[in-house]
Structures are given as C-alpha cells and as structure tokens.
Scaffold this active site. Sequence first.
Site, PDB file in Angstrom:
ATOM      1  N   SER A 160       0.807  -1.216   0.000  1.00 24.07           N
ATOM      2  CA  SER A 160       0.000   0.000   0.000  1.00 24.07           C
ATOM      3  C   SER A 160       0.841   1.269   0.000  1.00 24.07           C
ATOM      4  O   SER A 160       0.785   2.077   0.922  1.00 24.07           O
ATOM      5  CB  SER A 160      -0.938  -0.038   1.191  1.00 24.07           C
ATOM      6  OG  SER A 160      -1.627  -1.271   1.181  1.00 24.07           O
ATOM      7  N   ARG A 175       7.397   6.295  -4.585  1.00 17.03           N
ATOM      8  CA  ARG A 175       7.972   6.935  -3.389  1.00 17.03           C
ATOM      9  C   ARG A 175       7.392   6.260  -2.164  1.00 17.03           C
ATOM     10  O   ARG A 175       6.340   5.632  -2.227  1.00 17.03           O
ATOM     11  CB  ARG A 175       7.642   8.440  -3.355  1.00 17.03           C
ATOM     12  CG  ARG A 175       6.153   8.704  -3.242  1.00 17.03           C
ATOM     13  CD  ARG A 175       5.765  10.146  -3.044  1.00 17.03           C
ATOM     14  NE  ARG A 175       4.313  10.242  -2.980  1.00 17.03           N
ATOM     15  CZ  ARG A 175       3.506  10.276  -4.032  1.00 17.03           C
ATOM     16  NH1 ARG A 175       4.029  10.270  -5.250  1.00 17.03           N
ATOM     17  NH2 ARG A 175       2.195  10.318  -3.899  1.00 17.03           N
ATOM     18  N   ASP A 213      -4.050  -1.913  -1.412  1.00 18.78           N
ATOM     19  CA  ASP A 213      -5.091  -2.282  -0.437  1.00 18.78           C
ATOM     20  C   ASP A 213      -6.461  -1.720  -0.805  1.00 18.78           C
ATOM     21  O   ASP A 213      -7.490  -2.345  -0.543  1.00 18.78           O
ATOM     22  CB  ASP A 213      -4.703  -1.890   0.999  1.00 18.78           C
ATOM     23  CG  ASP A 213      -4.335  -0.422   1.160  1.00 18.78           C
ATOM     24  OD1 ASP A 213      -4.301   0.300   0.146  1.00 18.78           O
ATOM     25  OD2 ASP A 213      -4.088  -0.007   2.308  1.00 18.78           O
TER      26      ASP A 213
HETATM   27 MG    MG Z   1      -4.281  -1.859   5.872  1.00 24.35          MG
END
Ligand code: MG
Length: 531
Positions: A160, A175, A213
Amino acid sequence: MAPVSPLVAETEAIVKQFEYTDEDVNRGVKEFLRQMNEGLEKDGTSLAQIPTYVTGVPNGTEKGLYMAVDLGGTNFRVCSVKLNGDGTFNITSAKVAVPKHLMVAKTAQELFAFLALQIKKFLEKHHGDHFEAHIRRRMTVSSPDGYKDEHAFRMGFTFSFPVQQMGINKGTLIRWTKGFDIPDAVGKDVCALLQDEIDRLQLPVKVAALVNDTVGTLMAHSYGAPGTHGAVLGAIFGTGTNGAYLEKLSNLKKPLVGDYDKSTGDMVINIEWGSFDNQLNVLPQTPWDTALNQQSVNPGFQMYEKLVSGMFLGEILRLAINDLMKNPRISFFRDDNSSTNDLRSTTDIAETSPIYKQWAVDSTILSVAAGDHTPELSLLRKELDDSLQIHAAAREDAQAFQAIAAAIGTRAARLSAVAIAAVVLKTGKLTDPAYEGQPIDIGVDGSLVEHYPYFRGTIQKALECVEGIGKEGADRIRIGLAEDGSGVGAALIALVAAGMEKHSTNEEYIGELRETAKTAASADNEKATTD
Ligand code: MG
Ligand code: ADP
C-alpha cells in the site's frame, strides 16, 4: 449564565481552527474532481490516478488455496484463503508489527527478507504438510531446467504505497509514504524484491499479483456486497488513506504501458488521494498542521493524508495540546494544589510522557476520547494515565483534551467525505438509471474507520451538504466495512492472475468469482485467526 472559564475559552479558540464548514466541503469536492480529471490526463499531477491493470480479467478455477500478504504501513499480515470448491471459504491469518528500524533500512533487501521470513513462519505453522511436501519434491527433482513448481501457492501482494504498475504482478515503487524511507527501493519492482527473498528461502510461493489495499477492498466489497451492482469505491482509513474506483477506459487519456483486457471497457484506478491538493489550493492548515508537515520526512507531500489518517491525528493532537500546556493564561494539566482538582490530587506528567515526544501519541486516544460518555470522563482519564503518563488529570482538563481531540477527528471525517463525495459524483451512479433506487456501496477498511466512533456517521452527515448529493443521495450511499478486505481481495486478484497464466478469457468466470466471494462473506464466522 456562568462566565466562561479561561480554559474553556482557550480550548474554544483551538477547536475553532479545526472547523471545516459545509462550504469548505463543497469547495473541496469541486477541487478534488478537478484534480481527478487532471490525473486521468497526464502524469506528474497531485492525484496520480494510477491504472491498476485490474479490469476483471477472468480465469476458470474457484477451488484452491491462495495466499495474501499485506504491507500496510504499521503491520504486515500474512494469510491464506482457502476456496473449498463447495461454496465455503476459510481464512487463516497472522499479523506482525513492522519493526521501526526496517522502515528506514539501508537496503530494500533488509525489509523484504523480513517479510519473506514471516511468510516462511506462517507456512510452517499453518501449512506444514504443503510445505514439507514441497521440500520433498524439491529434493527429488533433478530436471535440467531446474525445479518448476506448479504446486507453489499463488500469492496476492498487497503493497500500500504508490507504485507505477506495469502489469498484474509487476510494479515499481514511486515513493515511500507513512514514515517509510528506504531510498534503495525507489524505482525497483517490489514484486521482484519480494520474490527474490522468497526464493532465497526456497518457499513454495509465487507472487502472482500486486495489489493496492484500496483495490483489494474494492474487489472484496464488490463481490461480497449484496445487491446486483458492485461497490463504486474501495477506501482505506488506517495508517494512511487512499481510494480506488472503477473508471471508464475512455476517460483515461494518458498512455498505458502494459497489456490489459479491453473487453470490459473499465479499469480500476488507484487514486493515491493521500496527495490530494499538495499545492494547498483548498486544504485547511492550522499552525499545528504546518508544524507537523515541516517536521515530517516528506514535507509538501501527502498533504491530505496528513490531515486525515491514523498516522497523523495523534501528532496533530499532541502539538495542539502542547500549545495549550504552554499557554501562560491558564494552567492546563497543571494545578497549584489539589483544591482545583476533582481527584483531590495534583496532576503530574512523567518526563518520559509521549506527550513530549514527536509521533509518540497514537491516534487510538482520539477514539477513546470520542467514545467516553461518562460524566467524570473516567475512561479518557484512565487512558491519559495509562498511555500518556498524565496522572490525575482534572475533569476540566480532560474535557478540554476531549474537545480538541473531537475537533481533529471530526475534521478528518469531514475531509474524508470530500474524497468520497467526489468519487461518487465522478462515477455518475447517483443519476444512472441502472442504479435507480439502489444503494451506492462503498467498501472501507483500516483501523481508524473501524474503531473511531462516529467516523462513518460524521462522513454520512457531511455528504448531505454536498451539491449534487444532498440528503436523498447521502441516504443511498452505504459505507460498509470490508472486513478482511485486503486479504480476501488480494486472494481474489491472485486467483484471477493465476487464471491468466493458464487460460484465455472466460466470460463466465466473473460470475463464479462473485459467488465465491459472497460465500467468503458468509463464511466469516468460521475463519481461523491468529492475530
Ligand atoms: Mg491496511
Ligand atoms: P495498516 O495501515 O498497517 O494497514 P491499520 O489499518 O490497522 O494498519 O491502521 C493503523 C493505524 O490506525 C495506526 O496509525 C494507528 O494509530 C491507527 N489506529 C489503530 N487503532 C485505532 C483506534 N482505535 N482509533 C484510531 N486510530 C487507530
């Protein structure tokens, strides 16, 4: 009317700075829509609008064991999702906190070796048979082109952080965010980094899909959500915040590098909304927000996330509370003698209290404050005592703390409504005849939205004031927790990806996938968890 006490007046002055009015919400939504469109047209904009290559590409199997791992920002989760083939679904999962020193490790390898090791431990503990069979096979095979393992687990890797995705299991890190900073990893393919470490440990695992996610949440909630239409948005409010939605390919003006299935006409877009309005056209900035940003590892980036997500709310609160403590006009968390303290004691703050230490106040305390309805604020005062080492806080002081925490939490929720409203308006579903009278489903995941009391209620209320949504529209917007969203979602995407290895397109497959995930939702109560 009794005169307002100096403490109440000073508290009010702080609270006022966190106000985010209906007008602000509307201005925010317009700007969010503008930045969304800009991101669909070109690269290098504040909202990256990253194509995920997930278009609902089908395969043909709905049986088997899939693995999913999730590097969220605070924790690393490993799970296996078993599709029984007879309509049931089991999840086994384990969770470990990512050690702080690995978030800023010298090399990417250090972090990914740790992740691979967690996968190994999980396999040994929960899938010992499969693991040992694999070792046996590996030892007895001696083909010239080496060992090929069709028996390897296919794994969805939920990563994520902003990634430039090149294909279903390939993507380079753009990044770091959320306090991670390993420059060595930037620009590298994170799936390859993980696969290398998995191979080094000779684990029977293939990284089959790279999943954000938000995308996992969208997938899991879409397939699992009751009703004929899928979810329109998957959103995360945890350490960080972000969202993913289904966009029409025709609206995606910037070029796509990888291959993808064009037949659906849609593609899931990872908005990367943590970076909304980095240029601060419309976002609010109190002096505490400004200070937090300047002291962060990435000043000027993730400006929206810094107002909204779990990683930052505790720090905003800490900074505001410190100002109140230093205010010479009042004595906050200080009393000269016990006569001014309803606990018949004097407040005492340990020198080592997290209140004095940058990033040390966890946003959990905002939830405790918001949930404390006791007349004496006994829950909050206990939490101040336990986790902040602020001993014997007076009730008035706890009330001031509670008011400021509420102001910060409410602003975060109302700002969250900006992103949600913009995406709902962008998809046009509220006025789409196909959706008439039907709910607009939004799947959310993350500790903040899960545990902060009234977070969803406050969002819902703010949606009512948005032009083009109104009370009627807001009532149709259904914000639901996608429990195990990233695990189930990643497993589903791994399943799709595994299918792409063997099969060409198969229209029926999507329907089957939907069925499988519905069962997943209903099999929730039989899942085994080792969290
Ligand atoms: Mg999470
Ligand atoms: P990740 O982002 O790693 O997937 P979570 O969704 O669990 O993990 O989010 C962790 C973040 O949520 C941390 O910043 C933590 O401070 C915050 N958090 C955890 N519990 C609560 C709570 N009860 N109330 C508010 N924030 C919380």
